[in-house]
Write an enzyme that holds these catalytic residues in place. Structure first.
Site, PDB file in Angstrom:
ATOM      1  N   ALA A 123       0.819  -1.223   0.000  1.00 54.20           N
ATOM      2  CA  ALA A 123       0.000   0.000   0.000  1.00 54.20           C
ATOM      3  C   ALA A 123       0.848   1.267   0.000  1.00 54.20           C
ATOM      4  CB  ALA A 123      -0.955  -0.016   1.185  1.00 54.20           C
TER       5      ALA A 123
ATOM      6  N   TYR B 217       3.899 -14.167 -14.948  1.00 54.53           N
ATOM      7  CA  TYR B 217       3.031 -13.178 -14.281  1.00 54.53           C
ATOM      8  C   TYR B 217       1.571 -13.618 -14.435  1.00 54.53           C
ATOM      9  CZ  TYR B 217       0.672  -8.746 -13.222  1.00 54.53           C
ATOM     10  OH  TYR B 217      -0.163  -7.783 -12.693  1.00 54.53           O
TER      11      TYR B 217
ATOM     12  N   ARG C 242       2.209   2.660  -2.510  1.00 54.88           N
ATOM     13  CA  ARG C 242       1.955   3.473  -3.713  1.00 54.88           C
ATOM     14  C   ARG C 242       0.919   2.774  -4.590  1.00 54.88           C
ATOM     15  NH1 ARG C 242       7.048   1.029  -4.952  1.00 54.88           N
ATOM     16  NH2 ARG C 242       6.759  -0.457  -6.662  1.00 54.88           N
TER      17      ARG C 242
HETATM   18  P1  NAP Z   1       3.060  -0.653  -8.034  1.00 49.37           P
HETATM   19  O1  NAP Z   1       2.709   0.774  -8.219  1.00 49.37           O
HETATM   20  O2  NAP Z   1       4.306  -1.174  -8.624  1.00 49.37           O
HETATM   21  O3  NAP Z   1       3.031  -0.972  -6.451  1.00 49.37           O
HETATM   22  C1  NAP Z   1       3.338  -2.255  -6.006  1.00 49.37           C
HETATM   23  C2  NAP Z   1       3.208  -2.294  -4.504  1.00 49.37           C
HETATM   24  O4  NAP Z   1       3.503  -3.625  -4.080  1.00 49.37           O
HETATM   25  C3  NAP Z   1       4.160  -1.364  -3.788  1.00 49.37           C
HETATM   26  O5  NAP Z   1       3.490  -0.744  -2.722  1.00 49.37           O
HETATM   27  C4  NAP Z   1       5.241  -2.303  -3.262  1.00 49.37           C
HETATM   28  O6  NAP Z   1       5.785  -1.860  -2.026  1.00 49.37           O
HETATM   29  C5  NAP Z   1       4.443  -3.560  -3.013  1.00 49.37           C
HETATM   30  N1  NAP Z   1       5.282  -4.752  -2.968  1.00 49.37           N
HETATM   31  C6  NAP Z   1       6.043  -5.292  -3.951  1.00 49.37           C
HETATM   32  N2  NAP Z   1       6.692  -6.370  -3.495  1.00 49.37           N
HETATM   33  C7  NAP Z   1       6.327  -6.526  -2.198  1.00 49.37           C
HETATM   34  C8  NAP Z   1       6.656  -7.466  -1.182  1.00 49.37           C
HETATM   35  N3  NAP Z   1       7.500  -8.473  -1.418  1.00 49.37           N
HETATM   36  N4  NAP Z   1       6.092  -7.323   0.045  1.00 49.37           N
HETATM   37  C9  NAP Z   1       5.231  -6.297   0.299  1.00 49.37           C
HETATM   38  N5  NAP Z   1       4.901  -5.378  -0.626  1.00 49.37           N
HETATM   39  C10 NAP Z   1       5.438  -5.492  -1.851  1.00 49.37           C
HETATM   40  O7  NAP Z   1       1.922  -1.597  -8.592  1.00 49.37           O
HETATM   41  P2  NAP Z   1       0.334  -1.364  -8.792  1.00 49.37           P
HETATM   42  O8  NAP Z   1       0.112  -1.035 -10.200  1.00 49.37           O
HETATM   43  O9  NAP Z   1      -0.206  -0.509  -7.733  1.00 49.37           O
HETATM   44  O10 NAP Z   1      -0.153  -2.874  -8.592  1.00 49.37           O
HETATM   45  C11 NAP Z   1      -0.849  -3.332  -7.455  1.00 49.37           C
HETATM   46  C12 NAP Z   1      -1.410  -4.704  -7.747  1.00 49.37           C
HETATM   47  O11 NAP Z   1      -2.283  -4.615  -8.890  1.00 49.37           O
HETATM   48  C13 NAP Z   1      -0.350  -5.750  -8.109  1.00 49.37           C
HETATM   49  O12 NAP Z   1      -0.699  -6.987  -7.551  1.00 49.37           O
HETATM   50  C14 NAP Z   1      -0.422  -5.815  -9.629  1.00 49.37           C
HETATM   51  O13 NAP Z   1       0.007  -7.049 -10.142  1.00 49.37           O
HETATM   52  C15 NAP Z   1      -1.908  -5.592  -9.844  1.00 49.37           C
HETATM   53  N6  NAP Z   1      -2.235  -5.099 -11.188  1.00 49.37           N
HETATM   54  C16 NAP Z   1      -1.766  -3.907 -11.630  1.00 49.37           C
HETATM   55  C17 NAP Z   1      -2.085  -3.487 -12.935  1.00 49.37           C
HETATM   56  C18 NAP Z   1      -1.612  -2.189 -13.505  1.00 49.37           C
HETATM   57  O14 NAP Z   1      -1.816  -1.959 -14.722  1.00 49.37           O
HETATM   58  N7  NAP Z   1      -0.994  -1.301 -12.733  1.00 49.37           N
HETATM   59  C19 NAP Z   1      -2.874  -4.311 -13.747  1.00 49.37           C
HETATM   60  C20 NAP Z   1      -3.332  -5.525 -13.236  1.00 49.37           C
HETATM   61  C21 NAP Z   1      -3.010  -5.911 -11.967  1.00 49.37           C
HETATM   62  P3  NAP Z   1       7.342  -1.475  -1.781  1.00 49.37           P
HETATM   63  O15 NAP Z   1       7.708  -0.442  -2.824  1.00 49.37           O
HETATM   64  O16 NAP Z   1       7.339  -0.955  -0.404  1.00 49.37           O
HETATM   65  O17 NAP Z   1       8.145  -2.727  -1.923  1.00 49.37           O
END
Ligand code: NAP
Length: 237
Positions: free
Chosen positions: A10, A147, A12
């Site tokens: 959470a 993925y 970002r």
């Molecule tokens: P993002 O902006 O890259 O943020 C990812 C978040 O996950 C960050 O807060 C990061 O925290 C955290 N994270 C990564 N590895 C971690 C770990 N090992 N333990 C705890 N926290 C971890 O990604 P987002 O776009 O918000 O994506 C959020 C979710 O939506 C993901 O599951 C992604 O696969 C899914 N999703 C996204 C999209 C898209 O287009 N953006 C589409 C489909 C699905 P830290 O920086 O503190 O490590």
């Protein structure tokens, strides 16, 4: 009574948008992060929540995080399993470390946090869980086989677990975002983004707040008879 809500990843993006939205609705939000301590702390101050560090791929760290929450608040009402990472590449060229990271965070990360929080939810005979998968988990993406597989597994886990824990008063649903404008897509240049938008019926990328609205609905009492469902937030993609 104020709801205690734990959101993984959470610091970002979608997770941070969920934190803001749920806090605005009155929840006490626990902001899980792994690397982005400063951003998580700042968000916690902004919304009056607390930030907790744990690598979701580490089962012991997840258990410790959940115990910290239970010690301080006595319960967890809602859980959003959002933390995730992406990596693209030809199937045969993916490095072992990257493969382990994808499944470790995207699939086992979801499993670890749910496993840690579930006993207290079962004890209180109440709880709502939302997992965050991806449209690629439903339809598959070229050059993102691992993925897509990790996200497809989250859908299977959601559907099965929903049936298992429904008698305990716990609902489990899943969101499948389409292309959302977050740091996860920062690797796409403007041309790639424009090409993607042409394929999206609503003609644009989604906003993290639009995913958060769907998460909020599924966690709320308005969704009290909804479990085991997969809700797409993808602009018709
Ligand atoms: P993002 O902006 O890259 O943020 C990812 C978040 O996950 C960050 O807060 C990061 O925290 C955290 N994270 C990564 N590895 C971690 C770990 N090992 N333990 C705890 N926290 C971890 O990604 P987002 O776009 O918000 O994506 C959020 C979710 O939506 C993901 O599951 C992604 O696969 C899914 N999703 C996204 C999209 C898209 O287009 N953006 C589409 C489909 C699905 P830290 O920086 O503190 O490590």
């Amino acid at each position: 009574m104020q709801k205690i809500t734990l959101i993984t990843g959470a610091s970002r993006g979608i997770g941070a948008a969920c934190a803001r939205r749920l806090a605005a609705d009155g929840d006490l939000v626990i902001i899980n992060y792994h690397h982005s301590a400063e951003a998580a702390q700042k968000l916690a101050e902004e919304i009056g929540g607390i930030a907790l560090c744990a690598d979701v791929s580490d089962q012991t760290a997840c258990e410790a995080m959940v115990q910290t929450v239970l010690k301080q608040f006595g319960r967890i009402d809602a859980l959003v399993c959002n933390a995730g990472v992406a990596a693209a590449g030809l199937f045969q060229c993916m490095e072992e470390q990257t493969i382990q990271r994808l499944y470790g965070i995207n699939l086992f990360g979801v499993r670890n946090v749910i496993a840690a929080a579930l006993p207290s939810m079962i004890q209180q005979q109440n709880g709502a869980i939302v997992t965050v998968s991806s449209i690629w988990g439903e339809v598959g993406a070229s050059c993102e086989a691992d993925y897509s597989a990790s996200k497809a597994a989250v859908i299977g886990l959601t559907k099965a677990l929903a049936k298992e824990v429904a008698p305990s008063g716990i609902r489990v649903n899943c969101i499948t975002p389409g292309v959302i404008d977050t740091e996860m897509n920062d690797n796409l240049d403007e041309d790639a983004k424009a090409a993607l938008c042409e394929e999206i019926p609503l003609g644009r990328m989604g906003r993290a707040e639009e995913v958060a609205a769907a998460v909020r609905f599924l966690l709320s009492d308005e969704a009290s008879y909804i479990t085991g469902q997969i809700l797409g937030v993808g602009g018709g993609f």
